[in-house]
Structures are given as C-alpha cells and as structure tokens.
Design a protein around this motif. Structure first.
Motif, PDB file in Angstrom:
ATOM      1  N   SER A 160      -6.773 -18.769  11.262  1.00 40.75           N
ATOM      2  CA  SER A 160      -6.629 -17.868  10.114  1.00 40.75           C
ATOM      3  C   SER A 160      -5.354 -17.042  10.219  1.00 40.75           C
ATOM      4  N   ASN A 161      -4.986 -16.642  11.422  1.00 43.29           N
ATOM      5  CA  ASN A 161      -3.757 -15.857  11.587  1.00 43.29           C
ATOM      6  C   ASN A 161      -2.504 -16.696  11.399  1.00 43.29           C
ATOM      7  N   VAL A 162      -2.579 -17.954  11.818  1.00 42.67           N
ATOM      8  CA  VAL A 162      -1.441 -18.858  11.567  1.00 42.67           C
ATOM      9  C   VAL A 162      -1.231 -19.019  10.058  1.00 42.67           C
ATOM     10  N   ALA A 163      -2.317 -19.238   9.324  1.00 46.37           N
ATOM     11  CA  ALA A 163      -2.213 -19.389   7.871  1.00 46.37           C
ATOM     12  C   ALA A 163      -1.710 -18.111   7.212  1.00 46.37           C
ATOM     13  N   ALA A 164      -2.240 -16.955   7.651  1.00 48.74           N
ATOM     14  CA  ALA A 164      -1.829 -15.678   7.053  1.00 48.74           C
ATOM     15  C   ALA A 164      -0.362 -15.385   7.321  1.00 48.74           C
ATOM     16  N   ALA A 165       0.111 -15.689   8.530  1.00 57.68           N
ATOM     17  CA  ALA A 165       1.517 -15.445   8.848  1.00 57.68           C
ATOM     18  C   ALA A 165       2.427 -16.279   7.954  1.00 57.68           C
ATOM     19  N   ALA A 166       2.070 -17.539   7.735  1.00 56.82           N
ATOM     20  CA  ALA A 166       2.895 -18.405   6.886  1.00 56.82           C
ATOM     21  C   ALA A 166       2.911 -17.912   5.442  1.00 56.82           C
ATOM     22  N   LEU A 167       1.730 -17.564   4.909  1.00 61.66           N
ATOM     23  CA  LEU A 167       1.652 -17.133   3.511  1.00 61.66           C
ATOM     24  C   LEU A 167       2.313 -15.782   3.289  1.00 61.66           C
ATOM     25  N   PHE A 168       2.051 -14.829   4.165  1.00 64.14           N
ATOM     26  CA  PHE A 168       2.655 -13.508   3.994  1.00 64.14           C
ATOM     27  C   PHE A 168       4.159 -13.541   4.223  1.00 64.14           C
ATOM     28  N   GLY A 169       4.602 -14.361   5.167  1.00 65.71           N
ATOM     29  CA  GLY A 169       6.038 -14.477   5.378  1.00 65.71           C
ATOM     30  C   GLY A 169       6.749 -14.989   4.139  1.00 65.71           C
ATOM     31  N   ALA A 170       6.178 -16.023   3.522  1.00 69.60           N
ATOM     32  CA  ALA A 170       6.776 -16.576   2.304  1.00 69.60           C
ATOM     33  C   ALA A 170       6.693 -15.586   1.147  1.00 69.60           C
ATOM     34  N   TYR A 171       5.566 -14.875   1.047  1.00 66.56           N
ATOM     35  CA  TYR A 171       5.351 -13.903  -0.029  1.00 66.56           C
ATOM     36  C   TYR A 171       6.377 -12.776   0.068  1.00 66.56           C
ATOM     37  N   LEU A 172       6.549 -12.235   1.268  1.00 69.95           N
ATOM     38  CA  LEU A 172       7.486 -11.133   1.458  1.00 69.95           C
ATOM     39  C   LEU A 172       8.917 -11.582   1.199  1.00 69.95           C
ATOM     40  N   GLY A 179       4.698  -1.346   0.841  1.00 68.52           N
ATOM     41  CA  GLY A 179       5.840  -0.477   0.582  1.00 68.52           C
ATOM     42  C   GLY A 179       6.487  -0.755  -0.761  1.00 68.52           C
ATOM     43  N   TYR A 180       6.389  -2.012  -1.207  1.00 66.32           N
ATOM     44  CA  TYR A 180       6.858  -2.385  -2.546  1.00 66.32           C
ATOM     45  C   TYR A 180       5.801  -2.080  -3.622  1.00 66.32           C
ATOM     46  N   LYS A 181       4.660  -1.513  -3.209  1.00 66.57           N
ATOM     47  CA  LYS A 181       3.509  -1.264  -4.087  1.00 66.57           C
ATOM     48  C   LYS A 181       2.929  -2.565  -4.641  1.00 66.57           C
ATOM     49  N   ILE A 182       2.926  -3.600  -3.819  1.00 66.69           N
ATOM     50  CA  ILE A 182       2.308  -4.880  -4.170  1.00 66.69           C
ATOM     51  C   ILE A 182       1.073  -5.034  -3.281  1.00 66.69           C
ATOM     52  N   THR A 183      -0.104  -5.012  -3.897  1.00 67.85           N
ATOM     53  CA  THR A 183      -1.331  -5.016  -3.103  1.00 67.85           C
ATOM     54  C   THR A 183      -2.352  -6.059  -3.553  1.00 67.85           C
ATOM     55  N   PHE A 184      -2.329  -6.484  -4.801  1.00 64.71           N
ATOM     56  CA  PHE A 184      -3.362  -7.406  -5.279  1.00 64.71           C
ATOM     57  C   PHE A 184      -3.188  -8.809  -4.687  1.00 64.71           C
ATOM     58  N   GLY A 185      -1.976  -9.334  -4.722  1.00 65.60           N
ATOM     59  CA  GLY A 185      -1.722 -10.651  -4.150  1.00 65.60           C
ATOM     60  C   GLY A 185      -2.047 -10.711  -2.661  1.00 65.60           C
ATOM     61  N   PRO A 186      -1.590  -9.718  -1.878  1.00 60.68           N
ATOM     62  CA  PRO A 186      -1.953  -9.707  -0.456  1.00 60.68           C
ATOM     63  C   PRO A 186      -3.461  -9.672  -0.212  1.00 60.68           C
ATOM     64  N   MET A 187      -4.207  -9.008  -1.098  1.00 60.38           N
ATOM     65  CA  MET A 187      -5.663  -8.999  -0.963  1.00 60.38           C
ATOM     66  C   MET A 187      -6.218 -10.422  -1.060  1.00 60.38           C
ATOM     67  N   LEU A 188      -5.695 -11.217  -1.992  1.00 59.79           N
ATOM     68  CA  LEU A 188      -6.153 -12.597  -2.140  1.00 59.79           C
ATOM     69  C   LEU A 188      -5.817 -13.422  -0.902  1.00 59.79           C
ATOM     70  N   VAL A 189      -4.628 -13.201  -0.335  1.00 62.00           N
ATOM     71  CA  VAL A 189      -4.238 -13.926   0.873  1.00 62.00           C
ATOM     72  C   VAL A 189      -5.168 -13.568   2.032  1.00 62.00           C
ATOM     73  N   HIS A 190      -5.437 -12.257   2.184  1.00 64.17           N
ATOM     74  CA  HIS A 190      -6.337 -11.829   3.256  1.00 64.17           C
ATOM     75  C   HIS A 190      -7.722 -12.464   3.095  1.00 64.17           C
ATOM     76  N   GLN A 193      -1.492 -13.648  18.793  1.00 63.90           N
ATOM     77  CA  GLN A 193      -0.778 -12.379  18.648  1.00 63.90           C
ATOM     78  C   GLN A 193       0.511 -12.494  17.838  1.00 63.90           C
ATOM     79  N   LEU A 194       1.296 -13.523  18.094  1.00 57.74           N
ATOM     80  CA  LEU A 194       2.551 -13.699  17.361  1.00 57.74           C
ATOM     81  C   LEU A 194       2.295 -13.749  15.867  1.00 57.74           C
ATOM     82  N   PHE A 195       1.317 -14.530  15.452  1.00 53.17           N
ATOM     83  CA  PHE A 195       1.037 -14.718  14.028  1.00 53.17           C
ATOM     84  C   PHE A 195       0.369 -13.478  13.418  1.00 53.17           C
ATOM     85  N   ASP A 196      -0.477 -12.825  14.195  1.00 51.60           N
ATOM     86  CA  ASP A 196      -1.127 -11.614  13.707  1.00 51.60           C
ATOM     87  C   ASP A 196      -0.104 -10.519  13.443  1.00 51.60           C
ATOM     88  N   ALA A 197       0.882 -10.383  14.319  1.00 52.61           N
ATOM     89  CA  ALA A 197       1.919  -9.370  14.138  1.00 52.61           C
ATOM     90  C   ALA A 197       2.742  -9.654  12.880  1.00 52.61           C
TER      91      ALA A 197
END
Length: 448
Positions: free
Chosen positions: A429-441, A379-390, A364-368
């Motif tokens: 997968s959620n641990v990896a996504a949290a790390a990548l999205f956190g760094a990306y944002l 919100g920044y209108k950035i969607t293509f990179g996040p699609m690759l991460v997902h 749950q922590l990582f998914d949030a």
C-alpha cells in the motif's frame, strides 16, 4: 517565499521542534505499552485495542482541525495578518463542536468492538480505557487547533516545550496509577487513560497561557475581538478539513484496526503487533515532522504567489523525508533485540514482534514519500483528491488486501499469513501511495 539554497535548513529548523514534540507524545504511548505490558498481557492487549480506537477517532477529528494550518499559512504568505485571529477563533469553535460526537464515539464503541472477536476480559478493560480517556478529548482537540495554528506561524518550539512538560507528568503518573503506587489503587491499563486525560487538560492550559503572554502573538490580537461561530468560516474549514480528517482516519485505521482484526489470534499476537506498531509510529514521526514543515513553507509560498518557491519546498521536503526515514528505520532494525527486550519479557511476543519488524524497514522509503507529498498538496489547499488516494491505497490495498493475506492467503500459491499478512499488504500500500502521490504532486506543482 523565494527558492533558496538554504531551504533544507529552513525545513529542518521548522521540523525539529515538531519532531521532538511528537516523539515526546509518542513516548507517552510507548510508556503506556511498556507499563501495561509488564502489568499483564491482558492489560497490554486491552490498551492496544482501546488506544487503537482512541487514536483512530482522534486522528479523524484532529485531521479536520488541521485545516487551520494551510489557511493561516496562506494568510501569512499573503500578509493578511488581520485574518489570522478570526481563523484561530473559528478553529476553536470547530474543535468544541467536534468534541461532542468524539466523546459519544469513545463512550459507545460497540460498532468498532463488533469488528473483533476478543475475550470478554479484554473487551471490558478496553471499554474502561475508552470511557476514561474520553474526559480529555475536548482539551486534546482545542490544543491541536493551537498546534496547527502555531505551526503555520513558524513558532513550533513552544510545542516541543509543552510536549516535554506533559510527558514528564504523564509517565510517573501512569506508573503510579497502573501499579497502585503512592497510595493509589492499581488500575492496570485504565491508569494510562486517566493520566492521558489529565495531561490533555494540562497541555491546553499551557497553550492558552502562552498565547496570552507571549509577545510573538501580540500583533495578531488573538483574544481582543472574539467572534461567535461563523457558518461561512466554519464551512470553509470543514470543506478543507473533512477530506484531511478522513485521510488521516484512513491512514491510521489501516494500522490500528489490525489490532481488532487479529484479536481472535490471541493476546500474544495483539501484543506483538502493538509493539511493532509503536516502533513504526515512532519512525513515522520523522517524515511527519518534515511533512508539516513542508506544508507550512508550501502554503506560505502559495499565499505569496511564489509557485517556484512552493515547488522547491515540496521537492526538498520529499528528499529529506525519504533519506532520513530510511536511515532511522535501519538503525532500529539493527538494534531490534534490546529494543524488544525493553518492551516485554514474554519470549513469544518478542519473537513475533521481531519477525514483523522487517516490514517496517521495507516500507519506510515509500511511506516518507507519500507522507511529505500529501502534506505538500495540503499546502496547495488540495485535499479531496489525496483523500481518494489514501482510501484506495490504505483501505483497499492495505487493510482489505491484508485481511485476505492474513486469513485466506492467495489460492494455492500462498497459505494464510496470519498477522504478517497485514504487514505485507502495508508494504504494498505504501509503494502504491508513494507512486500516486508523487505523480499527483508533480502535476500540481508544474501546473500552479
């Protein structure tokens, strides 16, 4: 939007009506699971398979339509009020265009059915479910366009009211249709699909009535100068929305396709997974509501060229999402026994479900974090990179890794884990996504 100590309150004020609306909608799904589960394990398995396919397709299409939200939020932040009505109108046209392939996929689901080895009885009932619920898809897509639009304006309370109203209709109607009460023939799990289609149209009619009569929308003159489909405007929505839709599709199918892939393990396994999936989806509604509120505030700040305000909104949204989601998951873990008893009286299904619930608590922590961060990037209108991460995290680590763990294990180190293997991979997968999205944002917020 300026950075302010009251920002957590602003996020919560936007998020709580969305949360109630989403929980109300989830209550409809939970009631379908409970009603079909008590009607019969085969019907529960058919609803699990059918609703999994339906949700996957709907989330793909709804994700595309979510492009309306950051677009309108930017218009609001930049005070471009004259551009708000045309954006909504083009969103409605896009919803109608997307309805055709959506209905086709629901009524001809062979390509998805072939992913699984299920009994002919389950497959037949799942097909009936999909063919029936397809009648409500156009209404669902049009309503979700309104949903994205009104969230961007900050008028989220109407979504709560409409959702609560449709839930009060759906549950008794499903009960009557599934079990054959009130003079109706029993339809089993297909009765849930009939009710869902009916309330989809009810929600759309309610939304249109509200837009036409509410003073909150009068300044935008939403229907005064109706525009025909505009290729350039539709293209811009698609450019922004297609990656969002595919991200939503990847994220949801990483869960829903598990029901298809484990169908060969038996109806009890599918049923147990379905219940745990319901609980995970219920918890997910909290970070998703906070993520939607964060998207709106980040989008409005970016539209107003307030980079500091956008950064602060994203940071506060992530912190709120992580903390509150973990707390709710802990409460559900502590109350697991009465919760599963309410879902099903089958002891085998109960035992399996409770063994899988631990994984929901773990991720749950990582998914949030990844959910709120991904929406802040929208919100920044950035969607293509996040699609690759997902795609990398949820299909690569989660679904493919889960399939390997479930049916093959890890060499001589770990035997095949069965359905638990998919949930173990979901945690990773959620641990990896949290790390990548956190760094990306962090990078985007600092740069912009």
């Amino acid at each position: 939007m300026k950075s302010s100590p009251s920002l957590p309150r602003r996020i919560l004020e936007l998020a709580w009506p969305v949360l109630v609306a989403q929980l109300s909608s989830m209550t409809q799904m939970v009631s379908d699971t409970v009603l079909s589960g008590h009607y019969g394990t085969t019907d529960l398995a058919a609803v699990a398979v059918g609703s999994g396919i339906y949700i996957s397709i709907v989330m793909l299409l709804v994700g595309i339509l979510q492009a309306v939200s950051p677009t309108v939020a930017h218009h609001v932040g930049a005070a471009r009020h004259q551009d708000i009505a045309p954006t909504l109108q083009q969103g409605f046209w896009l919803a109608l265009l997307l309805s055709a392939p959506g209905v086709l996929l629901l009524t001809r689901p062979d390509w998805l059915m072939q992913l699984s080895e299920m009994s002919p009885e389950i497959e037949s009932r799942a097909r009936d479910y999909l063919g029936t619920i397809a009648w409500g898809l156009p209404a669902v897509l049009l309503y979700r366009t309104f949903y994205a639009f009104t969230n961007a304006l900050g008028h989220s309370r109407v979504l709560m009211v409409i959702s609560l109203a449709t839930t009060t209709v759906h549950i008794p109607l499903s009960w009557a249709l599934v079990n054959g009460h009130l003079g109706m023939a029993p339809l089993g799990g297909t009765g849930c699909a009939v009710s869902s289609a009916v309330v989809g149209w009810l929600a759309l009619v309610s939304a249109l009535f509200h837009m036409a009569r509410s003073p909150a929308y009068a300044r935008y003159r939403l229907f005064a100068r109706w525009q025909a489909p505009h290729p350039r405007a539709l293209g811009e929505l698609l450019r922004l929305g297609l990656p969002m839709g595919f991200s939503s599709f990847v994220e949801i199918t990483a869960f829903t396709l598990i029901a298809l892939l484990v169908a060969k393990l038996g109806a009890s396994v599918v049923a147990g997974h379905r219940i745990v999936g319901n609980l995970g989806a219920l918890i997910y509604m909290l970070p998703l509501a906070l993520a939607i509120a964060t998207l709106v505030l980040v989008g409005q700040a970016v539209g107003a060229r307030d980079g500091r305000g956008a950064r602060h909104a994203a940071k506060v949204g992530v912190i709120l999402g992580a903390g509150l989601s973990t707390a709710v998951a802990t409460i559900i873990w502590l109350a697991r026994e009465p919760i599963f008893a309410a879902y099903t009286s089958d002891p085998q299904v109960q035992q399996l479900g409770m063994s899988l619930l631990l994984y929901i608590w773990l991720y749950q922590l990582f998914d949030a974090i990844q959910t709120v961060a991904a929406h802040a990037l929208r919100g920044y209108k950035i969607t293509f990179g996040p699609m690759l991460v997902h795609t990398l995290c949820f299909w690569g680590v989660g679904l493919a890794g889960g399939y390997g763990l479930a049916f093959y294990g890890i060499g001589g180190l770990l035997p095949p884990q069965g359905v638990a293997g998919f949930w173990q991979a979901t945690v990773l997968s959620n641990v990896a996504a949290a790390a990548l999205f956190g760094a990306y944002l962090y990078r985007v917020a600092r740069r912009l």
